[in-house]
Design a protein around this motif. Structure first.
Motif, PDB file in Angstrom:
ATOM      1  N   GLN A   1      -8.439  -4.265   4.713  1.00  0.00           N
ATOM      2  CA  GLN A   1      -7.366  -5.253   4.827  1.00  0.00           C
ATOM      3  C   GLN A   1      -7.264  -6.190   3.631  1.00  0.00           C
ATOM      4  O   GLN A   1      -6.225  -6.795   3.431  1.00  0.00           O
ATOM      5  N   ILE A   2      -8.343  -6.314   2.873  1.00  0.00           N
ATOM      6  CA  ILE A   2      -8.242  -7.177   1.675  1.00  0.00           C
ATOM      7  C   ILE A   2      -8.080  -6.344   0.397  1.00  0.00           C
ATOM      8  O   ILE A   2      -8.022  -6.891  -0.700  1.00  0.00           O
ATOM      9  N   ARG A   3      -8.001  -5.021   0.560  1.00  0.00           N
ATOM     10  CA  ARG A   3      -7.975  -4.157  -0.623  1.00  0.00           C
ATOM     11  C   ARG A   3      -6.722  -4.380  -1.478  1.00  0.00           C
ATOM     12  O   ARG A   3      -6.794  -4.408  -2.696  1.00  0.00           O
ATOM     13  N   ARG A   4      -5.578  -4.538  -0.792  1.00  0.00           N
ATOM     14  CA  ARG A   4      -4.335  -4.720  -1.528  1.00  0.00           C
ATOM     15  C   ARG A   4      -4.405  -5.967  -2.430  1.00  0.00           C
ATOM     16  O   ARG A   4      -3.974  -5.943  -3.575  1.00  0.00           O
ATOM     17  N   MET A   5      -5.022  -7.033  -1.875  1.00  0.00           N
ATOM     18  CA  MET A   5      -5.120  -8.261  -2.652  1.00  0.00           C
ATOM     19  C   MET A   5      -5.940  -8.041  -3.928  1.00  0.00           C
ATOM     20  O   MET A   5      -5.570  -8.510  -5.007  1.00  0.00           O
ATOM     21  N   LEU A   6      -7.040  -7.298  -3.780  1.00  0.00           N
ATOM     22  CA  LEU A   6      -7.871  -7.028  -4.966  1.00  0.00           C
ATOM     23  C   LEU A   6      -7.106  -6.190  -5.977  1.00  0.00           C
ATOM     24  O   LEU A   6      -7.196  -6.432  -7.193  1.00  0.00           O
TER      25      LEU A   6
ATOM     26  N   CYS B   1      -0.462   2.638 -15.280  1.00  0.00           N
ATOM     27  CA  CYS B   1      -0.812   3.204 -13.959  1.00  0.00           C
ATOM     28  C   CYS B   1      -0.706   2.138 -12.872  1.00  0.00           C
ATOM     29  O   CYS B   1      -0.337   2.436 -11.734  1.00  0.00           O
ATOM     30  N   LEU B   2      -1.084   0.900 -13.227  1.00  0.00           N
ATOM     31  CA  LEU B   2      -1.135  -0.147 -12.202  1.00  0.00           C
ATOM     32  C   LEU B   2       0.263  -0.670 -11.838  1.00  0.00           C
ATOM     33  O   LEU B   2       0.457  -1.194 -10.742  1.00  0.00           O
ATOM     34  N   ILE B   3       1.234  -0.505 -12.738  1.00  0.00           N
ATOM     35  CA  ILE B   3       2.574  -1.054 -12.477  1.00  0.00           C
ATOM     36  C   ILE B   3       3.196  -0.486 -11.191  1.00  0.00           C
ATOM     37  O   ILE B   3       3.567  -1.259 -10.305  1.00  0.00           O
ATOM     38  N   PRO B   4       3.323   0.869 -11.057  1.00  0.00           N
ATOM     39  CA  PRO B   4       3.935   1.378  -9.830  1.00  0.00           C
ATOM     40  C   PRO B   4       3.144   1.009  -8.575  1.00  0.00           C
ATOM     41  O   PRO B   4       3.725   0.814  -7.506  1.00  0.00           O
ATOM     42  N   LEU B   5       1.833   0.874  -8.719  1.00  0.00           N
ATOM     43  CA  LEU B   5       1.003   0.515  -7.565  1.00  0.00           C
ATOM     44  C   LEU B   5       1.299  -0.910  -7.120  1.00  0.00           C
ATOM     45  O   LEU B   5       1.396  -1.198  -5.925  1.00  0.00           O
ATOM     46  N   ALA B   6       1.456  -1.806  -8.104  1.00  0.00           N
ATOM     47  CA  ALA B   6       1.778  -3.199  -7.767  1.00  0.00           C
ATOM     48  C   ALA B   6       3.171  -3.275  -7.153  1.00  0.00           C
ATOM     49  O   ALA B   6       3.386  -3.983  -6.164  1.00  0.00           O
TER      50      ALA B   6
ATOM     51  N   LYS C   1       4.775  -3.738   2.431  1.00  0.00           N
ATOM     52  CA  LYS C   1       4.897  -2.944   3.656  1.00  0.00           C
ATOM     53  C   LYS C   1       6.163  -2.099   3.611  1.00  0.00           C
ATOM     54  O   LYS C   1       6.191  -0.950   4.049  1.00  0.00           O
ATOM     55  N   GLY C   2       7.237  -2.711   3.092  1.00  0.00           N
ATOM     56  CA  GLY C   2       8.517  -2.013   2.999  1.00  0.00           C
ATOM     57  C   GLY C   2       8.398  -0.702   2.238  1.00  0.00           C
ATOM     58  O   GLY C   2       8.922   0.332   2.652  1.00  0.00           O
ATOM     59  N   TRP C   3       7.661  -0.745   1.127  1.00  0.00           N
ATOM     60  CA  TRP C   3       7.507   0.454   0.300  1.00  0.00           C
ATOM     61  C   TRP C   3       6.631   1.510   0.976  1.00  0.00           C
ATOM     62  O   TRP C   3       6.854   2.699   0.792  1.00  0.00           O
ATOM     63  N   ILE C   4       5.651   1.043   1.734  1.00  0.00           N
ATOM     64  CA  ILE C   4       4.815   2.015   2.460  1.00  0.00           C
ATOM     65  C   ILE C   4       5.695   2.798   3.420  1.00  0.00           C
ATOM     66  O   ILE C   4       5.622   4.028   3.505  1.00  0.00           O
ATOM     67  N   LYS C   5       6.602   2.070   4.108  1.00  0.00           N
ATOM     68  CA  LYS C   5       7.513   2.739   5.047  1.00  0.00           C
ATOM     69  C   LYS C   5       8.463   3.665   4.307  1.00  0.00           C
ATOM     70  O   LYS C   5       8.698   4.802   4.709  1.00  0.00           O
ATOM     71  N   ARG C   6       9.029   3.143   3.226  1.00  0.00           N
ATOM     72  CA  ARG C   6      10.032   3.909   2.508  1.00  0.00           C
ATOM     73  C   ARG C   6       9.460   5.210   1.941  1.00  0.00           C
ATOM     74  O   ARG C   6      10.125   6.239   1.920  1.00  0.00           O
ATOM     75  N   LEU C   7       8.220   5.133   1.458  1.00  0.00           N
ATOM     76  CA  LEU C   7       7.621   6.319   0.836  1.00  0.00           C
ATOM     77  C   LEU C   7       6.952   7.235   1.856  1.00  0.00           C
ATOM     78  O   LEU C   7       6.555   8.342   1.521  1.00  0.00           O
TER      79      LEU C   7
END
Lengths: 323, 222
Positions: free
Chosen positions: B76-81, B127-132, B137-143
């Motif tokens: 749950q804190i991974r995205r923040m890191l 590499c990090l740009i598209p990940l950021a 949440k919206g993008w997780i759903k969309r993809l």
């Protein structure tokens, strides 16, 4: 990286002698001298320093005359920067490590081994090798291969005054120098960043060139340990790593000697390593440099601005190949 | 509850270095005493770079930690890191491009062409740009979760490139970049080891079929 806070004992910029005052110190001293004449107790000038009662007050570093002809008139880099921003990997790879750890290096007594193609090889005491009466001050630019630079008031003697009396023979085509490698005093030796001991070398004509200085001091005082006490080379037209510190051996050799950075990465560091803005380095562009204290970079000059004096050493040589 | 506490704690912890750096540049700008040393640009490049690498390593390590100790908060804190890694990488690039090169794009282009470590560093940042960008949440759903997961495996490439960037940047034989590279390699190996059954299933199947066909033919002949 560790966040370091200023220790209460650290110098601040305001504690350092203002540059104007430093530059005028000789005028200041002569003024004192003039006052002393009136008072009838003249501070001994260099040539009269032998008389025993006055020798105690004679400081060869304070009184070393400036070689104006060979000195830069640029603004000096602050003493604090010169003595606390250093590359001396025997004490660690962080720029602050030398100032932090070099204090434990014992520099007196100090002897230098002279060997190879010369008439008077042997183990010399520092005082027998460096003619202290010939000390002079030279303000040189120092250009590090990492693309930063400084302007430093060195005190020393031209290297040829040390080498010539040793009687190099016709086989002495190069000179190799070696830095002390004592793990008890140098914590950086614990890890093989380079193949210790550190070695450097010059072609004999480079070594004998009038610009090449063997420094024993800077800013009117003996060298601080982190700057390569008690004896270091200063070759102002080459990248800083050629100016080897804390020298314990001088060898006259016939073949081009091995040099530490060249051994570590031959494609990056050549034997010559003359400052050259047109030959880029795989790690740093050499076209520009940051003078320590400046925010902006400035253009790097061919042979670090000493082209008039040294370019003739390399006529006919391909400097791109002999980088 | 504990997740929220962890989030606040980690957020505070990883914000401090950036605040320190910005504060020091503030002092520098005001001509006040600062702790950036005598080559502030070099100090700033290194400081922001090492913190980008640290955030990236922690982000990469949280998955294995969660699995090993059967915890959910690390995920749950991974995205923040991950976002901190991107943030410090952005600071790192800004420091180098803005403060060190002073926006000299020709010099930057020369660096990219001639210096492998700059190329590796830029690669890691790209590499990090598209990940950021797709971290919401919206993008997780969309993809869709599957494709989002596939995309976010880019973080391992970013890790490898970042480690190479540091390794190639350091001169001489230095220990610290090797330690960072070893940690990233270790985390990558854990990931491969966990993925191995799936990779094996996907790649071994056709070969296995091929073998059975050959065996059947051989049996038919005899």
């Amino acid at each position: 990286m560790v966040i370091r806070h200023r220790a209460p004992t650290d110098l601040r910029a305001s504690d350092i002698t203002p540059l104007a005052l430093y530059r005028n110190r000789r005028a200041f001293l002569s003024m004192l001298g003039a006052g002393a004449i009136l008072a009838g107790s003249l501070h001994a000038p260099k040539s009269h320093a032998q008389s025993p009662d006055q020798s105690a007050r004679f400081d060869p570093y304070q009184q070393a005359p400036r070689n104006q002809g060979l000195s830069s008139s640029e603004e000096l880099t602050a003493h604090e920067a010169v003595t606390s921003y250093n590359n001396f990997y025997e004490f660690g790879t962080d720029k602050g490590d030398p100032a932090r750890y070099a204090g434990q290096m014992i520099t007196a007594p100090w002897s230098v081994l002279v060997e190879g193609a010369c008439e008077r090889p042997g183990l010399y005491d520092l005082a027998d090798l460096v003619p202290m009466s010939d000390l002079e001050e030279r303000i040189y630019r120092l250009r590090c291969v990492e693309a930063w630079s400084m302007v430093i008031p060195w005190i020393g003697v031209p290297l040829h005054k040390i080498l010539s009396p040793l009687g190099p023979t016709s086989k002495a085509r190069y000179v190799q120098f070696e830095t002390l490698a004592d793990p008890k005093m140098m914590p950086g030796l614990a890890y093989p960043v380079l193949d210790w001991p550190y070695v450097e070398g010059l072609r004999i004509d480079e070594a004998m060139h009038p610009l090449t200085l063997m420094a024993t001091g800077l800013y009117d005082a003996p060298l601080p340990n982190q700057n390569g006490a008690p004896l270091r080379l200063v070759v102002p037209w080459k990248y800083g790593f050629k100016s080897i510190k804390s020298i314990v051996a001088i060898r006259f050799v016939e073949k081009q000697p091995k040099t530490s950075w060249n051994q570590s990465a031959p494609s990056e560091y050549g034997f010559y390593s003359n400052v050259n803005p047109d030959v880029p380095h795989p790690r740093w562009s050499q076209a520009t440099e940051r003078r320590i204290g400046d925010f902006r970079r400035r253009d790097t000059l061919m042979f670090n601005g000493y082209a008039d004096q040294v370019a003739s050493l390399y006529t006919g040589m391909n400097l791109r190949r002999n980088f | 509850m504990t997740v929220k506490l962890f989030k606040i704690l980690i957020f505070g912890l990883f914000s401090l270095p950036a605040l320190w750096l910005l504060g020091q540049w503030g002092f520098y700008a005001m001509d006040a005493p600062h702790d950036l040393g005598f080559n502030p640009q070099e100090a700033s490049n290194r400081f922001s770079g090492i913190w980008a690498l640290r955030a990236l390593i922690v982000a990469l390590a949280l998955g294995p930690v969660a699995l090993m100790f059967r915890l959910t908060w690390p995920i749950q804190i991974r995205r923040m890191l991950g976002l901190f890694a991107f943030f410090y990488a952005s600071l790192h690039l800004s420091s180098y491009l803005g403060l060190d090169l002073l926006g000299d794009m020709d010099a930057f282009w020369e660096d990219i062409k001639k210096r492998l470590y700059i190329l590796f560093g830029l690669g890691a940042f790209l590499c990090l740009i598209p990940l950021a960008l797709t971290s919401t949440k919206g993008w997780i759903k969309r993809l869709k979760a599957r494709r989002w997961k596939q995309l976010h495996r880019l973080v391992y490439l970013a890790g490898i490139l970042a480690a190479l960037h540091y390794l190639y940047m350091a001169k001489g034989n230095q220990l610290e970049p090797k330690i960072y590279a070893a940690i990233i390699t270790g985390l990558l190996l854990i990931r491969l080891w966990r993925l191995w059954p799936r990779i094996k299933r996907r790649t071994m199947k056709p070969i296995a079929q091929d073998i059975t066909i050959k065996r059947d033919k051989a049996q038919a002949r005899s």
